[in-house]
Design a protein around this motif. Structure first.
Motif, mmCIF file in Angstrom:
data_model
loop_
_atom_site.group_PDB
_atom_site.id
_atom_site.type_symbol
_atom_site.label_atom_id
_atom_site.label_comp_id
_atom_site.label_asym_id
_atom_site.label_seq_id
_atom_site.Cartn_x
_atom_site.Cartn_y
_atom_site.Cartn_z
ATOM 1 N N ASN A 37 0.829 -1.203 0.000
ATOM 2 C CA ASN A 37 0.000 0.000 0.000
ATOM 3 C C ASN A 37 0.864 1.253 0.000
ATOM 4 O OD1 ASN A 37 -2.742 0.252 -0.198
ATOM 5 N ND2 ASN A 37 -3.108 0.321 1.987
ATOM 6 N N GLY A 38 1.850 1.294 0.892
ATOM 7 C CA GLY A 38 2.715 2.462 0.979
ATOM 8 C C GLY A 38 3.462 2.724 -0.311
ATOM 9 N N LEU A 39 4.071 1.684 -0.852
ATOM 10 C CA LEU A 39 4.800 1.847 -2.113
ATOM 11 C C LEU A 39 3.858 2.195 -3.257
ATOM 12 C CD1 LEU A 39 7.357 -1.089 -1.784
ATOM 13 C CD2 LEU A 39 7.799 1.378 -1.515
ATOM 14 N N GLY A 40 2.660 1.615 -3.231
ATOM 15 C CA GLY A 40 1.663 1.935 -4.253
ATOM 16 C C GLY A 40 1.264 3.397 -4.223
ATOM 17 N N TYR A 41 1.042 3.924 -3.024
ATOM 18 C CA TYR A 41 0.691 5.345 -2.910
ATOM 19 C C TYR A 41 1.824 6.231 -3.409
ATOM 20 C CZ TYR A 41 -3.409 4.235 -0.050
ATOM 21 O OH TYR A 41 -4.615 3.771 0.402
ATOM 22 N N LEU A 42 3.054 5.848 -3.124
ATOM 23 C CA LEU A 42 4.190 6.650 -3.566
ATOM 24 C C LEU A 42 4.366 6.588 -5.084
ATOM 25 C CD1 LEU A 42 6.755 5.801 -0.745
ATOM 26 C CD2 LEU A 42 5.555 7.977 -1.108
ATOM 27 N N ALA A 43 4.249 5.395 -5.645
ATOM 28 C CA ALA A 43 4.494 5.216 -7.078
ATOM 29 C C ALA A 43 3.319 5.655 -7.940
ATOM 30 C CB ALA A 43 4.827 3.751 -7.369
ATOM 31 N N LEU A 44 2.117 5.550 -7.408
ATOM 32 C CA LEU A 44 0.917 5.771 -8.233
ATOM 33 C C LEU A 44 0.063 6.947 -7.789
ATOM 34 C CD1 LEU A 44 -0.125 2.014 -8.491
ATOM 35 C CD2 LEU A 44 1.088 3.372 -10.213
ATOM 36 N N ALA A 45 0.616 7.833 -6.985
ATOM 37 C CA ALA A 45 -0.177 8.943 -6.453
ATOM 38 C C ALA A 45 -0.847 9.756 -7.553
ATOM 39 C CB ALA A 45 0.687 9.841 -5.569
ATOM 40 N N THR A 46 -0.149 9.995 -8.655
ATOM 41 C CA THR A 46 -0.749 10.812 -9.724
ATOM 42 C C THR A 46 -1.911 10.095 -10.407
ATOM 43 O OG1 THR A 46 0.911 10.030 -11.296
ATOM 44 C CG2 THR A 46 1.369 12.111 -10.175
ATOM 45 N N VAL A 47 -1.881 8.769 -10.424
ATOM 46 C CA VAL A 47 -2.970 7.983 -11.006
ATOM 47 C C VAL A 47 -4.115 7.836 -10.003
ATOM 48 C CG1 VAL A 47 -3.596 5.699 -11.904
ATOM 49 C CG2 VAL A 47 -1.396 6.720 -12.513
ATOM 50 N N LEU A 48 -3.753 7.637 -8.738
ATOM 51 C CA LEU A 48 -4.761 7.408 -7.714
ATOM 52 C C LEU A 48 -5.516 8.671 -7.327
ATOM 53 C CD1 LEU A 48 -2.799 4.952 -5.399
ATOM 54 C CD2 LEU A 48 -4.640 4.406 -7.013
ATOM 55 N N ASP A 49 -4.859 9.815 -7.396
ATOM 56 C CA ASP A 49 -5.488 11.078 -7.012
ATOM 57 C C ASP A 49 -6.840 11.271 -7.693
ATOM 58 O OD1 ASP A 49 -6.258 13.770 -6.749
ATOM 59 O OD2 ASP A 49 -4.236 14.554 -6.915
ATOM 60 N N PRO A 50 -6.918 11.237 -9.020
ATOM 61 C CA PRO A 50 -8.238 11.466 -9.646
ATOM 62 C C PRO A 50 -9.226 10.310 -9.438
ATOM 63 C CG PRO A 50 -6.548 11.163 -11.344
ATOM 64 C CD PRO A 50 -5.858 11.140 -10.018
ATOM 65 N N SER A 51 -8.740 9.082 -9.395
ATOM 66 C CA SER A 51 -9.679 7.961 -9.277
ATOM 67 C C SER A 51 -10.194 7.778 -7.855
ATOM 68 C CB SER A 51 -9.049 6.666 -9.796
ATOM 69 O OG SER A 51 -7.896 6.356 -9.069
ATOM 70 N N LEU A 52 -9.365 8.045 -6.861
ATOM 71 C CA LEU A 52 -9.810 7.920 -5.469
ATOM 72 C C LEU A 52 -10.345 9.243 -4.914
ATOM 73 C CD1 LEU A 52 -6.973 5.721 -3.881
ATOM 74 C CD2 LEU A 52 -9.181 4.989 -4.820
ATOM 75 N N GLY A 53 -9.940 10.329 -5.551
ATOM 76 C CA GLY A 53 -10.366 11.635 -5.063
ATOM 77 C C GLY A 53 -9.602 12.075 -3.825
ATOM 78 N N VAL A 54 -8.494 11.404 -3.545
ATOM 79 C CA VAL A 54 -7.644 11.775 -2.408
ATOM 80 C C VAL A 54 -6.424 12.476 -2.985
ATOM 81 C CG1 VAL A 54 -6.318 10.922 -0.442
ATOM 82 C CG2 VAL A 54 -8.479 9.819 -1.057
ATOM 83 N N ASP A 55 -6.204 13.690 -2.553
ATOM 84 C CA ASP A 55 -5.145 14.525 -3.111
ATOM 85 C C ASP A 55 -3.757 13.922 -2.894
ATOM 86 O OD1 ASP A 55 -3.256 17.191 -2.770
ATOM 87 O OD2 ASP A 55 -4.852 17.399 -4.270
ATOM 88 N N ARG A 56 -2.876 14.181 -3.844
ATOM 89 C CA ARG A 56 -1.491 13.703 -3.737
ATOM 90 C C ARG A 56 -0.807 14.212 -2.487
ATOM 91 N NH1 ARG A 56 0.266 15.395 -9.636
ATOM 92 N NH2 ARG A 56 -1.777 16.323 -9.556
#
Length: 140
Positions: free
Chosen positions: A36-55
């Protein structure tokens, strides 16, 4: 009459201490938290719009989770697992699970529907791991 050397080396099954469940629960926590931690670090720009949680939230959470996973690994790999450290792990996991549900309940992160589902799913998984860790700790 049994000699004292035999008595000290043979232990009945019901008194044998087992840390297998606890080690499993801690290592599962290491893998899931680290991913999870590495995913958030590596994919923050992808996850931001899909999860709606800011980088600006995803990056620090990713750093925290990665560091926490590394600490968990040191706890899990000790020859004798410390009860105090495991108690801290269980408390932190319980707090994380409760905070996730609370964040969704009050819309603290203004996440998308998919983001809210992900946050609640994470809370449930972390809560389940805390329960396994507690059960493992009770077996020590």
């Amino acid at each position: 009459m049994m000699s004292s050397s035999n008595a000290s080396t043979v232990r009945p099954a019901d008194t044998a201490r087992s840390d297998r469940l606890l080690r499993f629960a801690l290592l599962a926590d290491v893998v899931l938290t680290g991913a999870n931690g590495l995913g958030y670090l590596a994919l923050a720009t992808v996850l931001d719009p899909s999860l709606g949680v800011d980088r600006s939230v995803l990056y620090p959470v990713g750093v925290f989770l990665t560091g926490y996973a590394l600490w968990l690994l040191t706890v899990a790999r000790r020859e004798t697992i410390g009860r105090g450290a495991v108690t801290v792990v269980i408390a932190l996991n319980t707090a994380w699970a409760a905070a996730g549900v609370a964040a969704v309940a009050v819309d603290a992160l203004t996440a998308t529907a998919a983001g809210n589902v992900w946050i609640v799913f994470q809370a449930l998984v972390v809560g389940a791991i805390a329960v396994l860790q507690y059960a493992g700790l009770r077996r020590l």
